[in-house]
Motif scaffolding. Structure first.
Motif, PDB file in Angstrom:
ATOM      1  N   GLN A  79       0.825  -1.210   0.000  1.00 62.91           N
ATOM      2  CA  GLN A  79       0.000   0.000   0.000  1.00 62.91           C
ATOM      3  C   GLN A  79       0.860   1.262   0.000  1.00 62.91           C
ATOM      4  O   GLN A  79       0.540   2.235  -0.682  1.00 62.91           O
ATOM      5  CB  GLN A  79      -0.943  -0.009   1.207  1.00 62.91           C
ATOM      6  CG  GLN A  79      -2.080  -1.012   1.047  1.00 62.91           C
ATOM      7  CD  GLN A  79      -2.968  -1.090   2.284  1.00 62.91           C
ATOM      8  OE1 GLN A  79      -2.512  -0.900   3.395  1.00 62.91           O
ATOM      9  NE2 GLN A  79      -4.236  -1.382   2.077  1.00 62.91           N
ATOM     10  N   ASP A  80       1.959   1.237   0.748  1.00 64.91           N
ATOM     11  CA  ASP A  80       2.859   2.394   0.774  1.00 64.91           C
ATOM     12  C   ASP A  80       3.472   2.637  -0.607  1.00 64.91           C
ATOM     13  O   ASP A  80       3.579   3.792  -1.060  1.00 64.91           O
ATOM     14  CB  ASP A  80       3.979   2.187   1.808  1.00 64.91           C
ATOM     15  CG  ASP A  80       3.460   2.306   3.242  1.00 64.91           C
ATOM     16  OD1 ASP A  80       2.349   2.825   3.426  1.00 64.91           O
ATOM     17  OD2 ASP A  80       4.176   1.868   4.162  1.00 64.91           O
ATOM     18  N   LYS A  83       0.903   4.041  -2.960  1.00 62.92           N
ATOM     19  CA  LYS A  83       0.674   5.464  -2.674  1.00 62.92           C
ATOM     20  C   LYS A  83       1.764   6.316  -3.325  1.00 62.92           C
ATOM     21  O   LYS A  83       1.505   7.406  -3.839  1.00 62.92           O
ATOM     22  CB  LYS A  83       0.648   5.702  -1.164  1.00 62.92           C
ATOM     23  CG  LYS A  83      -0.632   5.214  -0.494  1.00 62.92           C
ATOM     24  CD  LYS A  83      -0.567   5.421   1.017  1.00 62.92           C
ATOM     25  CE  LYS A  83      -1.824   4.872   1.692  1.00 62.92           C
ATOM     26  NZ  LYS A  83      -1.758   4.992   3.168  1.00 62.92           N
ATOM     27  N   THR A  86       0.925   6.383  -7.099  1.00 64.60           N
ATOM     28  CA  THR A  86      -0.181   7.288  -7.425  1.00 64.60           C
ATOM     29  C   THR A  86       0.224   8.741  -7.208  1.00 64.60           C
ATOM     30  O   THR A  86      -0.183   9.631  -7.974  1.00 64.60           O
ATOM     31  CB  THR A  86      -1.419   6.973  -6.563  1.00 64.60           C
ATOM     32  OG1 THR A  86      -1.071   7.008  -5.175  1.00 64.60           O
ATOM     33  CG2 THR A  86      -1.992   5.607  -6.909  1.00 64.60           C
TER      34      THR A  86
END
Length: 346
Positions: A79-80, A83, A86
């Protein structure tokens, strides 16, 4: 009368600590007596096949430890990185002109080229956003069965602790208690309560049944994680080429593509660098843990645990009884009094 009194003390002592054949050894050198008991205990342990039982209890502890780690760490890392990706995509798409190479034929067509790249990057961002949402959903879906799994395993291990874990560690427990004890005074201070507690073997069917019952929960966890791992692996494999393709020069200036490759925009370099970081991310290690747990649970043979336990237990009780009596003899011997006179008889 004093002679009669001494005989009474002697008879009471013999009845309380040992047989007449054991007593001289106990009094002469209790450390040697305990050493012999420890050796016999280990031999009986080995002969009964208790090594497999000890391996099983250790395996359950290790399994619990690994399962407690769960996939949270892997989820967090992915997820990091997503992020970061994105964030880099958003930054690039806000300024299309920054996506064009500096100098060369494309410099004059920076806006046109940049808008082309933005269009393709936006599609990739949609994929990333979808994958991130999928990972959040995956983490939620897998949380409940993992908690159920840990709860069931924890309860089973707690029952195993009461049932056989003490017995499986009995020789080591005895060795630890005897270490460094040489004098009767030291030996007399040994607390044998924990050793005796290890002989209280309880029900095995209950905890073994609970361990077997987590098999279905493990299957659920593995299926959910495998689905997420497949999607992640697919993105990681295809992402570098997707990002490179996004920076391709569209028609009719595709012949200028070599200029882009020779002077790649920083945005392209940053995205490809993040892709390299993603290559180090995988759910395979955690899947290996859960698959290993499933294989372990499916391979459990209750009789393979019960048989050595029952065999060793009957023999261990006699030896622990002798250990108790030896400690008691050493305690009385180091206390002097009536026993001081008894020792002179040997």
């Amino acid at each position: 009368s004093s002679h009669f009194g001494s005989r009474v003390v002697w008879l009471e002592f013999c009845n309380s600590v040992a047989s007449a054949t054991d007593l001289p050894t106990m009094l002469a050198n209790p450390a040697d007596a305990l050493k012999e008991i420890g050796q016999q205990l280990q031999q009986k342990f080995n002969d009964a096949g208790m090594g497999k039982v000890e391996e099983f209890t250790d395996m359950m502890d290790e399994l619990m430890k690994k399962l407690q780690e769960g996939p949270d760490k892997a989820f967090g890392v992915v997820q990091d990185l997503f992020k970061e990706i994105t964030g880099s995509l958003d930054k690039s798409m806000k300024d299309p002109t920054s996506l064009a190479p500096t100098g060369g034929g494309l410099a004059a067509c920076g806006v046109w080229y940049g808008n082309s790249v933005v269009g393709k990057l936006s599609l990739i961002k949609d994929d990333v956003d979808g994958l991130m949402k999928g990972l959040v959903t995956l983490a939620t879906e897998v949380k409940t069965p993992i908690m159920k799994l840990l709860e069931g395993l924890k309860g089973a291990i707690a029952e195993l602790e009461k049932s056989i874990k003490g017995l499986a560690k009995l020789p080591k427990l005895v060795a630890a208690q005897l270490e460094g004890k040489a004098s009767p005074e030291d030996i007399g201070k040994i607390d044998t309560s924990e050793i005796n507690e290890a002989l209280n073997v309880g029900d095995l069917d209950g905890p073994m049944g609970k361990i077997a019952a987590i098999k279905d929960v493990l299957k659920t966890v593995i299926e959910v994680l495998s689905g997420g791992a497949g999607k992640l692996e697919e993105f990681i494999t295809s992402a570098p080429e997707k990002f490179r393709t996004a920076f391709d020069v569209p028609q009719p200036l595709c012949f200028l593509q070599s200029m882009v490759m020779d002077a790649a925009p920083q945005a392209m370099k940053d995205l490809l660098e993040l892709c390299k970081k993603l290559e180090g991310v995988s759910f395979e290690p955690i899947l290996k843990v859960f698959n290993g747990a499933k294989d372990t649970v499916e391979g459990i043979n209750v009789d393979a645990i019960k048989t050595p336990v029952n065999k060793f237990l009957s023999e261990a009780k006699d030896l622990v009884g002798k250990l108790d009596k030896t400690v008691k003899a050493a305690k009385m011997a180091s206390g002097g009094g009536a026993l001081a006179g008894i020792k002179k008889m040997f």
